[in-house]
Design a protein around this motif. Structure first.
Motif, PDB file in Angstrom:
ATOM      1  N   LEU A 145       1.764  10.337  -4.679  1.00  0.00           N
ATOM      2  CA  LEU A 145       2.114   9.060  -4.059  1.00  0.00           C
ATOM      3  C   LEU A 145       1.252   8.715  -2.854  1.00  0.00           C
ATOM      4  CD1 LEU A 145       6.035   8.950  -4.129  1.00  0.00           C
ATOM      5  CD2 LEU A 145       4.405   7.890  -5.702  1.00  0.00           C
ATOM      6  N   THR A 146       1.026   9.656  -1.950  1.00  0.00           N
ATOM      7  CA  THR A 146       0.285   9.344  -0.725  1.00  0.00           C
ATOM      8  C   THR A 146      -0.733  10.435  -0.432  1.00  0.00           C
ATOM      9  OG1 THR A 146       1.640  10.546   0.907  1.00  0.00           O
ATOM     10  CG2 THR A 146       2.445   8.374   0.188  1.00  0.00           C
ATOM     11  N   ARG A 147      -1.693  10.100   0.382  1.00  0.00           N
ATOM     12  CA  ARG A 147      -2.615  11.094   0.907  1.00  0.00           C
ATOM     13  C   ARG A 147      -1.946  11.815   2.072  1.00  0.00           C
ATOM     14  NH1 ARG A 147      -4.683   9.390   5.696  1.00  0.00           N
ATOM     15  NH2 ARG A 147      -4.439   7.175   6.199  1.00  0.00           N
ATOM     16  N   PRO A 148      -2.453  12.956   2.503  1.00  0.00           N
ATOM     17  CA  PRO A 148      -1.909  13.624   3.693  1.00  0.00           C
ATOM     18  C   PRO A 148      -2.155  12.776   4.944  1.00  0.00           C
ATOM     19  CG  PRO A 148      -3.209  15.146   2.390  1.00  0.00           C
ATOM     20  CD  PRO A 148      -3.486  13.778   1.846  1.00  0.00           C
ATOM     21  N   MET A 149      -1.122  12.630   5.757  1.00  0.00           N
ATOM     22  CA  MET A 149      -1.207  11.783   6.941  1.00  0.00           C
ATOM     23  C   MET A 149      -0.598  12.499   8.136  1.00  0.00           C
ATOM     24  SD  MET A 149       0.028   8.186   5.212  1.00  0.00           S
ATOM     25  CE  MET A 149       1.452   8.987   4.441  1.00  0.00           C
ATOM     26  N   ALA A 150      -1.071  12.149   9.328  1.00  0.00           N
ATOM     27  CA  ALA A 150      -0.497  12.678  10.561  1.00  0.00           C
ATOM     28  C   ALA A 150       0.072  11.546  11.397  1.00  0.00           C
ATOM     29  CB  ALA A 150      -1.554  13.445  11.357  1.00  0.00           C
ATOM     30  N   SER A 151       0.509  10.477  10.737  1.00  0.00           N
ATOM     31  CA  SER A 151       0.997   9.291  11.421  1.00  0.00           C
ATOM     32  C   SER A 151       2.380   9.513  12.016  1.00  0.00           C
ATOM     33  CB  SER A 151       1.063   8.117  10.436  1.00  0.00           C
ATOM     34  OG  SER A 151       1.726   7.008  11.008  1.00  0.00           O
ATOM     35  N   ARG A 152       2.621   8.903  13.168  1.00  0.00           N
ATOM     36  CA  ARG A 152       3.957   8.944  13.745  1.00  0.00           C
ATOM     37  C   ARG A 152       4.953   8.150  12.906  1.00  0.00           C
ATOM     38  NH1 ARG A 152       2.947   8.209  20.302  1.00  0.00           N
ATOM     39  NH2 ARG A 152       1.749  10.142  20.592  1.00  0.00           N
ATOM     40  N   ARG A 153       4.447   7.338  11.999  1.00  0.00           N
ATOM     41  CA  ARG A 153       5.296   6.558  11.086  1.00  0.00           C
ATOM     42  C   ARG A 153       5.385   7.226   9.716  1.00  0.00           C
ATOM     43  NH1 ARG A 153       3.870   2.224   9.252  1.00  0.00           N
ATOM     44  NH2 ARG A 153       5.917   1.231   9.135  1.00  0.00           N
ATOM     45  N   ILE A 154       5.230   8.551   9.692  1.00  0.00           N
ATOM     46  CA  ILE A 154       5.189   9.259   8.411  1.00  0.00           C
ATOM     47  C   ILE A 154       6.450   9.022   7.588  1.00  0.00           C
ATOM     48  CG2 ILE A 154       6.082  11.381   9.472  1.00  0.00           C
ATOM     49  CD1 ILE A 154       3.579  11.133   6.524  1.00  0.00           C
ATOM     50  N   VAL A 155       7.612   8.976   8.222  1.00  0.00           N
ATOM     51  CA  VAL A 155       8.860   8.788   7.471  1.00  0.00           C
ATOM     52  C   VAL A 155       8.884   7.421   6.803  1.00  0.00           C
ATOM     53  CG1 VAL A 155      11.367   8.642   7.644  1.00  0.00           C
ATOM     54  CG2 VAL A 155      10.140  10.406   8.903  1.00  0.00           C
ATOM     55  N   GLU A 156       8.556   6.375   7.563  1.00  0.00           N
ATOM     56  CA  GLU A 156       8.543   5.035   6.974  1.00  0.00           C
ATOM     57  C   GLU A 156       7.509   4.924   5.858  1.00  0.00           C
ATOM     58  OE1 GLU A 156      10.181   4.530  11.101  1.00  0.00           O
ATOM     59  OE2 GLU A 156       8.512   5.623  10.193  1.00  0.00           O
ATOM     60  N   MET A 157       6.354   5.550   6.041  1.00  0.00           N
ATOM     61  CA  MET A 157       5.299   5.468   5.030  1.00  0.00           C
ATOM     62  C   MET A 157       5.705   6.184   3.746  1.00  0.00           C
ATOM     63  SD  MET A 157       2.078   5.980   7.651  1.00  0.00           S
ATOM     64  CE  MET A 157       0.740   5.523   6.565  1.00  0.00           C
ATOM     65  N   LEU A 158       6.355   7.332   3.873  1.00  0.00           N
ATOM     66  CA  LEU A 158       6.853   8.034   2.682  1.00  0.00           C
ATOM     67  C   LEU A 158       7.947   7.224   2.000  1.00  0.00           C
ATOM     68  CD1 LEU A 158       7.028  11.739   3.939  1.00  0.00           C
ATOM     69  CD2 LEU A 158       5.391  10.776   2.306  1.00  0.00           C
ATOM     70  N   ALA A 159       8.862   6.667   2.794  1.00  0.00           N
ATOM     71  CA  ALA A 159       9.961   5.880   2.224  1.00  0.00           C
ATOM     72  C   ALA A 159       9.425   4.674   1.461  1.00  0.00           C
ATOM     73  CB  ALA A 159      10.916   5.439   3.328  1.00  0.00           C
ATOM     74  N   GLN A 160       8.439   3.996   2.022  1.00  0.00           N
ATOM     75  CA  GLN A 160       7.861   2.838   1.349  1.00  0.00           C
ATOM     76  C   GLN A 160       7.175   3.234   0.048  1.00  0.00           C
ATOM     77  OE1 GLN A 160       5.312   1.058   4.292  1.00  0.00           O
ATOM     78  NE2 GLN A 160       7.026   0.474   5.620  1.00  0.00           N
ATOM     79  N   ALA A 161       6.458   4.370   0.067  1.00  0.00           N
ATOM     80  CA  ALA A 161       5.766   4.826  -1.143  1.00  0.00           C
ATOM     81  C   ALA A 161       6.756   5.189  -2.240  1.00  0.00           C
ATOM     82  CB  ALA A 161       4.881   6.029  -0.809  1.00  0.00           C
ATOM     83  N   ILE A 162       7.851   5.844  -1.862  1.00  0.00           N
ATOM     84  CA  ILE A 162       8.864   6.221  -2.847  1.00  0.00           C
ATOM     85  C   ILE A 162       9.557   4.984  -3.400  1.00  0.00           C
ATOM     86  CG2 ILE A 162      11.140   7.310  -3.058  1.00  0.00           C
ATOM     87  CD1 ILE A 162      10.069   9.533  -1.208  1.00  0.00           C
ATOM     88  N   LEU A 163       9.854   4.032  -2.534  1.00  0.00           N
ATOM     89  CA  LEU A 163      10.513   2.806  -2.978  1.00  0.00           C
ATOM     90  C   LEU A 163       9.643   2.016  -3.943  1.00  0.00           C
ATOM     91  CD1 LEU A 163      13.066   1.097  -2.626  1.00  0.00           C
ATOM     92  CD2 LEU A 163      11.927  -0.075  -0.740  1.00  0.00           C
ATOM     93  N   ALA A 164       8.331   2.030  -3.711  1.00  0.00           N
ATOM     94  CA  ALA A 164       7.408   1.266  -4.558  1.00  0.00           C
ATOM     95  C   ALA A 164       7.056   1.997  -5.850  1.00  0.00           C
ATOM     96  CB  ALA A 164       6.126   0.956  -3.781  1.00  0.00           C
ATOM     97  N   ASP A 165       7.393   3.272  -5.953  1.00  0.00           N
ATOM     98  CA  ASP A 165       7.011   4.083  -7.108  1.00  0.00           C
ATOM     99  C   ASP A 165       7.834   3.692  -8.329  1.00  0.00           C
ATOM    100  OD1 ASP A 165       5.832   6.068  -8.680  1.00  0.00           O
ATOM    101  OD2 ASP A 165       7.355   7.529  -8.108  1.00  0.00           O
ATOM    102  N   ARG A 166       7.183   3.275  -9.381  1.00  0.00           N
ATOM    103  CA  ARG A 166       7.870   2.896 -10.622  1.00  0.00           C
ATOM    104  C   ARG A 166       7.534   3.843 -11.776  1.00  0.00           C
ATOM    105  NH1 ARG A 166      10.263   0.639  -7.426  1.00  0.00           N
ATOM    106  NH2 ARG A 166      10.728  -1.594  -7.167  1.00  0.00           N
ATOM    107  N   ARG A 167       6.687   4.834 -11.508  1.00  0.00           N
ATOM    108  CA  ARG A 167       6.224   5.695 -12.596  1.00  0.00           C
ATOM    109  C   ARG A 167       6.881   7.063 -12.598  1.00  0.00           C
ATOM    110  NH1 ARG A 167       0.156   6.490 -11.988  1.00  0.00           N
ATOM    111  NH2 ARG A 167       0.849   6.878  -9.840  1.00  0.00           N
ATOM    112  N   ASN A 168       7.179   7.602 -11.412  1.00  0.00           N
ATOM    113  CA  ASN A 168       7.556   9.004 -11.326  1.00  0.00           C
ATOM    114  C   ASN A 168       9.022   9.244 -10.981  1.00  0.00           C
ATOM    115  OD1 ASN A 168       4.715   9.845 -11.597  1.00  0.00           O
ATOM    116  ND2 ASN A 168       4.494   8.940  -9.557  1.00  0.00           N
TER     117      ASN A 168
END
Length: 305
Positions: A145-168
């Motif tokens: 879903l995502t590349r490795p990140m060190a963002s302070r918004r890591i939780v929001e970025m993971l949540a958005q990627a999971i929400l947008a995922d329609r394949r897995n």
């Protein structure tokens, strides 16, 4: 058979939606993100690997050491007080930590003994681990879903990627490809896929030398099977039903087979050099998060928490 759930008064009845993940995940995510942050804040003593070295992120200034090249001097900083300073960057190794959170239909189960579904607990634990590890200096990504990140918004970025995922969303195993050699993996799953298939996938992920940790999520009813008399079992993955005449006797056989299944997973982890942690949904999420974060900190040479 290990995917089968017994139908109690509070459990899912045939004809009801299994998880309704695509319909209500968006509504649940804000609450799950807040809970993950609360769990992350409760985890203490986990420190990352912040140190100087090649990288892009500024870390600190330090005095110039005799013998170092003048090209390393930060002249603007040095001009402030007449001393020579070097601008150090944070060390960024090629390894990262890869999450994989199981969102298959069996993860939607919750019993009256827990009141929280396995998938919600898995998402909370995954988000909390991501925030804890990023705060400790690690980079975290989600497999597929995502590349490795060190963002302070890591939780929001993971949540958005999971929400947008329609394949897995229906997959009960991560993608079948090796992880980078210096990576760490965290699989959060109920493990209710055939043990041989899970063992094969662990071997593939670890084939390049990647280390890994499995957080096995279980509902207390799946552990104890506290039923007697007649019962009807319903498979959340395949929609099959099974009527059991003597649930007490069947439960004895079930617990033996569950133990054998767990033993097979544990052996696969041992063979790959991975760890296995069992976490029940009637226990605080912080217990599983602290255990996995401590294992990763220990593997990095930091304190075990």
């Amino acid at each position: 058979m290990l995917r089968t759930r017994v139908l109690g008064q509070s459990e899912r009845q045939p004809g009801q939606p299994v998880l309704k993940a695509s319909l209500d995940l968006a509504a649940r995510l804000p609450r799950l993100v807040l809970e993950a942050r609360r769990v992350s804040a409760s985890v203490h003593g986990i420190h990352g690997r912040r140190r100087s070295g090649p990288g892009e992120t500024f870390w600190q200034y330090r005095p110039l050491v005799t013998g170092e090249s003048a090209s390393r001097i930060d002249w603007r900083r040095s001009a402030r007080d007449g001393h020579l300073f070097v601008r150090e960057r944070e060390w960024e190794a090629s390894h990262a930590i890869w999450l994989w959170i199981d969102r298959s239909p069996s993860m939607g189960f919750s019993s009256s003994l827990s009141q929280v579904s396995k998938v919600d607990r898995a998402l909370i634990a995954g988000f909390a681990l991501a925030e804890t590890l990023v705060e400790g200096g690690e980079r975290v990504g989600h497999i597929g879903l995502t590349r490795p990140m060190a963002s302070r918004r890591i939780v929001e970025m993971l949540a958005q990627a999971i929400l947008a995922d329609r394949r897995n969303g229906e997959a009960d195993l991560p993608p079948d490809e090796p992880l980078p050699r210096l990576a760490d993996a965290i699989m959060i799953t109920d493990g209710l896929t055939p043990a041989a298939a899970l063992a094969k996938r662990i071997a593939t992920l670890a084939s390049s030398g990647a280390r890994g940790h499995i957080l096995l999520i279980a509902d207390p009813i799946e552990e104890t099977f506290p039923f007697s008399g007649q019962a009807e079992l319903f498979d959340l993955e395949d929609g099959l039903t099974l009527r059991v005449g003597d649930a007490g006797k069947w439960g004895e056989d079930y617990r033996e087979r569950l133990q054998a299944h767990r033993d097979a997973i544990r052996e696969a982890c041992r063979h790959a050099g991975w760890t296995l942690t069992l976490h029940r949904t009637d226990r605080p999420a912080s217990e599983g998060v602290l255990r996995i974060a401590s294992l990763i900190a220990a593997s990095r040479g930091g304190p075990a928490g």
